[in-house]
Scaffold this active site. Sequence first.
Site, short mmCIF file in Angstrom:
data_model
loop_
_atom_site.label_atom_id
_atom_site.label_comp_id
_atom_site.label_asym_id
_atom_site.label_seq_id
_atom_site.Cartn_x
_atom_site.Cartn_y
_atom_site.Cartn_z
N ALA A 21 12.49 11.16 5.45
CA ALA A 21 13.29 10.69 6.59
C ALA A 21 14.74 11.10 6.42
O ALA A 21 15.25 11.13 5.32
CB ALA A 21 13.18 9.19 6.69
N CYS A 42 32.78 -26.31 17.95
CA CYS A 42 33.21 -25.50 16.81
C CYS A 42 34.20 -26.32 15.99
O CYS A 42 35.25 -26.72 16.50
CB CYS A 42 33.86 -24.20 17.28
SG CYS A 42 34.64 -23.30 15.92
N ASN A 150 31.30 -14.03 4.54
CA ASN A 150 29.90 -13.96 4.98
C ASN A 150 29.94 -13.75 6.49
O ASN A 150 30.44 -14.60 7.21
CB ASN A 150 29.17 -15.28 4.70
CG ASN A 150 29.13 -15.62 3.21
OD1 ASN A 150 29.17 -14.74 2.37
ND2 ASN A 150 29.08 -16.90 2.90
N ALA A 157 26.68 -17.47 6.54
CA ALA A 157 27.73 -18.07 7.37
C ALA A 157 27.13 -19.22 8.17
O ALA A 157 26.24 -19.02 8.98
CB ALA A 157 28.33 -17.03 8.30
N HIS A 163 35.82 -16.73 9.37
CA HIS A 163 36.50 -17.38 8.24
C HIS A 163 36.12 -16.68 6.95
O HIS A 163 35.20 -15.88 6.91
CB HIS A 163 36.15 -18.88 8.18
CG HIS A 163 34.70 -19.16 7.91
ND1 HIS A 163 33.71 -19.00 8.86
CD2 HIS A 163 34.07 -19.58 6.79
CE1 HIS A 163 32.53 -19.32 8.34
NE2 HIS A 163 32.72 -19.66 7.08
N CYS A 196 39.36 5.19 -11.77
CA CYS A 196 40.28 6.28 -11.43
C CYS A 196 39.54 7.62 -11.48
O CYS A 196 39.74 8.49 -10.64
CB CYS A 196 41.48 6.30 -12.39
SG CYS A 196 42.68 5.00 -12.09
N PHE A 305 9.72 -6.11 -6.87
CA PHE A 305 10.17 -5.08 -7.80
C PHE A 305 11.63 -5.28 -8.16
O PHE A 305 12.02 -5.25 -9.33
CB PHE A 305 9.96 -3.68 -7.19
CG PHE A 305 10.48 -2.58 -8.06
CD1 PHE A 305 9.79 -2.20 -9.22
CD2 PHE A 305 11.67 -1.92 -7.76
CE1 PHE A 305 10.28 -1.21 -10.05
CE2 PHE A 305 12.17 -0.93 -8.59
CZ PHE A 305 11.48 -0.57 -9.74
N GLU A 306 12.47 -5.51 -7.14
CA GLU A 306 13.90 -5.69 -7.36
C GLU A 306 14.18 -6.92 -8.24
O GLU A 306 14.99 -6.87 -9.16
CB GLU A 306 14.65 -5.82 -6.03
CG GLU A 306 14.71 -4.53 -5.22
CD GLU A 306 13.50 -4.30 -4.33
OE1 GLU A 306 12.45 -4.97 -4.54
OE2 GLU A 306 13.59 -3.47 -3.41
ZN LIG Z 1 35.89 -21.69 16.87
ZN LIG Z 2 41.95 2.86 -12.38
#
Ligand SMILES: [Zn+2]
Ligand SMILES: [Zn+2]
Length: 331
Positions: A21, A42, A150, A157, A163, A196, A305-306
């Site tokens: 792919a 909110c 997040n 979140a 935020h 660097c 696996f991970e």
């Molecule tokens: Zn808000």
């Molecule tokens: Zn550096």
Amino acid sequence: MSELRQDITSGDWVIIATGRAKRPRFLDEQKKPRTASPIENCPFEDLQKSGNWPPIIAYPNEKNWQVVLLPNKYPALSGEESRCAESSLCGIYHREDGRGYHDIVVTRDHVKNFADVSPVMARNIFDVFQERHRIMAKDSCNAYISTFCNWGASVGASIGHPHYQLLTLPIIPPHIVRSLAGSKAYFKKNHRCVRCDVIREERKHKKRVIAENEYAIAFTPYASKSPFEVSIFPKKHFPAFGETPKKVVYGAAALLQLVLRRVRKHVNDPDLNFFIHGAPFERSKYPYHHWHIEIVPRISVFGGFEYSTEIDINVVDPDMAAAMLRGEKVV
Ligand SMILES: [Zn+2]
Ligand SMILES: [Zn+2]
């Protein structure tokens, strides 16, 4: 042909398995458009009444605030200012007091996330981060500060209003310890900072570079653990985020805005995390660290696996991810 790539600092391995792919198929699958969270109810619309007012930091001031840093109402860590965390044994197990600080940074607008705020606002947000880093660095009980965002319900979140969070810990996280050990070993061997050298290498062939300005550079890491992961580095060597000159921090903030907009445009607006990977507070001990920002779109599913090997399988070649984020046509 798949390939195993090793991260030069952490030593972590990743499998780059793109198969035949080219442009990854999941990008063409129709994603539901992101709906803004309702502004009614909110909790960040009326912060003065939220119970955790006044703010610790407010820009430009408390009355006309555009960015504020407040203590989190539901902190993951908290503690008395006068006492350091104590460690003890619990049977054969090791424990440590949950002493620390959990702050949130809230911006005024209900909808505009870091990609969309004005450049001035982006700088103000980073000013607040830096100020908090410097305050926390003065307290010798603190070991490390984690600064992160997040973006999206699937990545943690719980409130849709943009935020950011800062968590100050009494310990250095193992992931950071490993990264510091890798940087230190490289420095001892080569007498140069590994980051660097990575920046020099990436600028040489430019395959994975997305953008750069006078002070900072954004590229997809050679051994990216997940699709479209991006790192943003100051071009000059600075170990501690809080001690870095403003113009350099602003250069990195400008690239972060640009990268977030490109990810939204070219990667179907995924949920994502970004965070600052800085040195621990006793910064004189870590001259070989080079702070940076990491952006991790959360696209892959972590499977057996991970978890069992800590080797991630990345189905998008970082070279191609960079080309797409530069806006090049990939078919
Ligand atoms: Zn808000
Ligand atoms: Zn550096």
